[in-house]
Design a protein around this motif. Sequence first.
Motif, mmCIF file in Angstrom:
data_model
loop_
_atom_site.group_PDB
_atom_site.id
_atom_site.type_symbol
_atom_site.label_atom_id
_atom_site.label_comp_id
_atom_site.label_asym_id
_atom_site.label_seq_id
_atom_site.Cartn_x
_atom_site.Cartn_y
_atom_site.Cartn_z
ATOM 1 N N LEU A 119 0.786 -1.233 0.016
ATOM 2 C CA LEU A 119 -0.054 -0.007 -0.031
ATOM 3 C C LEU A 119 0.833 1.288 0.047
ATOM 4 N N VAL A 120 0.329 2.282 -0.298
ATOM 5 C CA VAL A 120 0.852 3.605 -0.201
ATOM 6 C C VAL A 120 0.208 4.469 0.672
ATOM 7 N N ASN A 121 0.900 5.112 1.597
ATOM 8 C CA ASN A 121 0.270 5.978 2.351
ATOM 9 C C ASN A 121 0.576 7.553 1.781
ATOM 10 N N ASP A 137 3.690 9.926 2.982
ATOM 11 C CA ASP A 137 4.426 9.450 1.869
ATOM 12 C C ASP A 137 5.083 8.303 2.223
ATOM 13 N N HIS A 138 4.578 7.288 2.508
ATOM 14 C CA HIS A 138 5.268 6.098 2.779
ATOM 15 C C HIS A 138 4.715 4.974 1.814
ATOM 16 N N VAL A 139 5.630 3.997 1.129
ATOM 17 C CA VAL A 139 5.242 2.880 0.330
ATOM 18 C C VAL A 139 5.407 1.798 1.180
ATOM 19 N N THR A 140 4.616 0.692 1.555
ATOM 20 C CA THR A 140 4.895 -0.220 2.549
ATOM 21 C C THR A 140 4.483 -1.355 2.091
ATOM 22 N N LYS A 141 4.987 -2.483 2.418
ATOM 23 C CA LYS A 141 4.891 -3.852 2.320
ATOM 24 C C LYS A 141 4.592 -4.551 3.837
ATOM 25 N N THR A 154 7.137 -5.856 8.235
ATOM 26 C CA THR A 154 6.939 -4.588 7.497
ATOM 27 C C THR A 154 8.241 -4.342 6.718
ATOM 28 N N GLU A 155 8.026 -3.679 5.427
ATOM 29 C CA GLU A 155 9.014 -2.983 4.834
ATOM 30 C C GLU A 155 8.531 -1.673 4.307
ATOM 31 N N THR A 156 9.080 -0.630 4.654
ATOM 32 C CA THR A 156 8.597 0.574 4.425
ATOM 33 C C THR A 156 9.653 1.325 3.597
ATOM 34 N N PHE A 157 9.272 2.266 2.472
ATOM 35 C CA PHE A 157 9.902 3.188 1.960
ATOM 36 C C PHE A 157 9.407 4.686 2.266
ATOM 37 N N ALA A 158 10.329 5.175 2.943
ATOM 38 C CA ALA A 158 9.721 6.793 3.593
ATOM 39 C C ALA A 158 10.302 7.765 3.110
ATOM 40 N N ASN A 159 9.669 8.713 2.473
ATOM 41 C CA ASN A 159 10.112 9.820 1.748
ATOM 42 C C ASN A 159 10.615 11.193 2.548
ATOM 43 N N HIS A 162 -7.768 -4.068 -2.218
ATOM 44 C CA HIS A 162 -7.289 -2.665 -1.761
ATOM 45 C C HIS A 162 -7.300 -1.912 -2.637
ATOM 46 N N ILE A 163 -7.581 -0.471 -2.362
ATOM 47 C CA ILE A 163 -7.429 0.771 -3.296
ATOM 48 C C ILE A 163 -6.494 1.699 -2.456
ATOM 49 N N ASP A 164 -5.608 2.356 -3.132
ATOM 50 C CA ASP A 164 -4.589 3.350 -2.477
ATOM 51 C C ASP A 164 -5.529 4.433 -2.350
ATOM 52 N N MET A 165 -5.245 5.311 -1.200
ATOM 53 C CA MET A 165 -5.910 6.479 -0.840
ATOM 54 C C MET A 165 -5.222 7.681 -1.703
#
Lengths: 787, 263
Positions: free
Chosen positions: A192-194, A299-303, A319-324, A771-774
Amino acid sequence: MPKDSGIGASSKRREDIRFLTGAGNYTDDINIHGQAYVHFLRADVAHATINSVDTSAASQMPGVLHIFTGSDFEPIGGLPCGWQVTDKHGEPMQEPKHPVLAHGKIRHVGEPIAAVVAETYAQARDAAEEIELSLTDLPAVMDMKKAVAEGATKVHDDLTSNLCYDWGFVEENKAATDAAFEKAAHVTTLELVNNRLVANPMEPRVAVGDYSAADDMHTLYTTSQNPHVIRLLMGAFVLGIPEHRLRVVAPDVGGGFGTKIFHYAEEAFCTFAAKQLRRPVKWTSSRSEAFLSDAHGRDHVTKIELALDAENNFTALRTETFANMGAYLSTFAPSVPTWLHGTLMAGNYKTPLIYVNVKAVFTNTIPVDAYRGAGRPEATFQLERVVDKAARELGVDPIALRRQNFVTEFPYATPVAVEYDTGDYEATMAKLEEIADIGGFAARRAESEKNGKMRGLGVNCYIEACGIAPSNLVGQLGARAGLYDAATVRVNATGSISVMVGAHSHGQGHETSFPQVISEMIGIPEDQIDIVHGDTSKIPFGMGTYGSRSLAVCGSAMVRAAEKVINKAKKIAAHLLEASDADIELKDGQFTVAGTDKSVAWGDVTLAAYVPHNYPLEDIEPGLEETAFYDPANFTYPAGAYACEVEVDPDTGKVTIERFSAADDFGNVINPMIVSGQVHGGIAQGIGQALLENCAYDENGQLISASYMDYAMPRADDLPFYEVDHSCQTPCTHNPLGVKGCGEAGAIGSPPSVVNAVIDALQSAGKDVTHIDMPLTPARVWDAMQG
Amino acid sequence: MYAFEIERPGTLADAVNALKGEDAQALGGGQTLIPTLKARLAMPATLVSLSGIGEMKGVCIGDDGAVCIGGATTHAAVVREAAAHYPALADLASHIGDPAVRNRGTIGGSLANNDPSACYPSAVLGSGATIITNARDIVADEFFDGMFATALDEGEVITEVRFPVPEKANYQKFVQPASRFALVGVFVAKYSDGVRVAVTGASEDGVFRWSEAEEALSRDFSADAIGGLEVSADGMIADLHGSSAYRAHLVKVMTGRAVVAAA
């Protein structure tokens, strides 16, 4: 009977009189004789080498006093980062210099390149158009995963890569967590994307710098949530001004939501330029500028993966998150995806093994930092979405699955390094079922279906860590400041009280709720008590307002100071009553000798303190004023359960929120009306994130949602009436008021239930959508329905 | 904004004259032009305000029964004064922008600007209205000329818009979530000699008539009549708020809803 004053009363917000009648004093209302105006020339490309900045023609334009460029600030410190994260190898994060004005390179659209100071704002803006830039465009680094790949263009040439840090938490749990996944009966995975957000407080940022050569005194008026923090950061790290020569004033501030915590280039610039030019220098952000210069949020991209055993008990979470991070590290940016996020991954559940990995990445975007909730919404969203997905995969009731895994015994030490002191998640869930009328949902769904609409119900729990924080703990975690707060209770001769607090009120209602506490303790009317905040020359050194900490931390300092005042006043009363101070009781503003009718009024005692004619001067000092600093022993852990009911239009994908219910446990509540208001506002922002708000860039680094024409803010008719309840109260065990904090709960607790509800609506109508990203805009929901 | 002169003529003749000046530009309600000026995206030497010209304001009924709206009439005035005569048009006007926009923005300003997502162009095209200027009469089918482009000449002022009143009509707007302009807006009007369907918000060419739907609805004015039709996504706008396929889909959905609401 509801109380009409003191703790627990819904006292009307006294500050609203001036706000609603246009009598507030905001930073832009401050105009100093002789002030000049600055206009910042901002980058309109995301990434470029600056070959030259030619100001010769611009300098000759009418009214121009001076034009500053990056080279003027080269010998001066960059904007400091207030938190150093250590990566999973024990190495400190990569920390690039953050110049006041761009020097050598442009790293995001909106970055200030030059600052034109002129007699009028229009003249400054005219002259800025005459500045000639020679730039060499560079490829924009936008996608986080590509940014950390081998050979990617670097945002900062002097760093080894675009990876700020690779954080593992708790690294020692990793092997055991992985092993638990091997043994799991079921694993649910969700990517998902936050979504990135723009905070958009109603009042844009403003800074006015002033300098008095006569006494070498600098003053900065600024739209800040924490004037002492700004004084510390800017004075010590950027401009080299000692504290006693620098005053920072944050007067009325029209909303912060986190984005006014940070120390910004414009503040340092105005303070610096005022001294250079011997003129007050003012900057007022336009709304367009705010989109390009205020720190963004999320602005996180997470698994995320959840492991369950055959009985549906949660056994592990990974979890694995990429945080901008954006192009530079904003003041507290590194802490948000780590200590404010990883530590919350247990949520309300007794999952025994958790491993969180966060890769913080530099990109050619505006810096990202704390926004209402800060890390905790990101944690809650992914956890509550994956739990919901697991329930649907397993065919079990999402509420029952949550209940089954609740933490039920307190204190509870999570596998992610925090200890929940108290809570009752079953109580808030039961309350939610009642106020949301979960039992009536099936009938409401049938009614919606009759009208051609799909109806869904989404539920989530949340927990947050507020009241940041024990200073010694956060110091170990990388904070470069203490996180106590302070208050001075100054009793005047006639008994009225001014309380100088380190917290700052910019919508929270401190001017109303803080006096309620003092009124309760002493028994004098609330209107005899005033709160003073926002001026470093008037208040003790406090760390300001963010993270739902004001009452839990600063309020506790105020209570401690008031206790000192009361203890001293009892000694004075004992003298006046010719009794032992151990026998003096204070109630309803009267000091009484226990068991007698001998008493003296609060005002008589305070007068005696300042007119000490009949006074034990040999034992105690005259006057009645005390200060306390309070450093919390732990975070506080507000928690709750939220429910959202939506209708989805099958023809257009439009989502409407039909019902929204929130059952929160904030511990003790000082002013229920203000607390409800805080929850309402938080939910509005959470629904905004879930359905509307989308800070979007194109692949060249241009912000394509850079105005309200494309950035959708929630409006009243996007929102339902809410059912909010905070009657479930497990008081915090370690602060004197038993309070937990309520400012961020709504924003943390609402997005997952909205998305869960939409997924429920679609799946119940037979759509294969997991799932649908916000934000769940009509177009995105419709696209998802097309499969 | 950059500095400019402002003229406030009291008559149409004075306005037309003032617009002959170099880099002069007409200012209606300013709901697009003023933000454009604030962003320094336009640099007129002179703005000629049309809001003080009494003869260009108000709603009346022509001898042929047409609803005639002065070019400088605000949306709010249209809501009030046209409701009894052309309810669908008044309803459209009542959903433009917010109260501040409706009390400043004018029908002439909106049409002259021809924003591809504005509401009024669909009503004008969907009603087969006539745009009256200081120089000539222009039928709707010849007025709109793609995004932000019209048949108006330099200095030409819309003085009035004449709407033939249909038997039935309705406007359905699906809003873009941020701006609340039309992501797709469809105006359907049924006249004794046929049905007109005008679509705003969707096309890269601005407002357009959906002729297949007009033919189908002229035969049978019901939502079912367009059930078999498809709208091509070619040439539809694609942006942050929706793909061209989504917009094409919405054209059909909104048309059907307008027919149901009008019937």
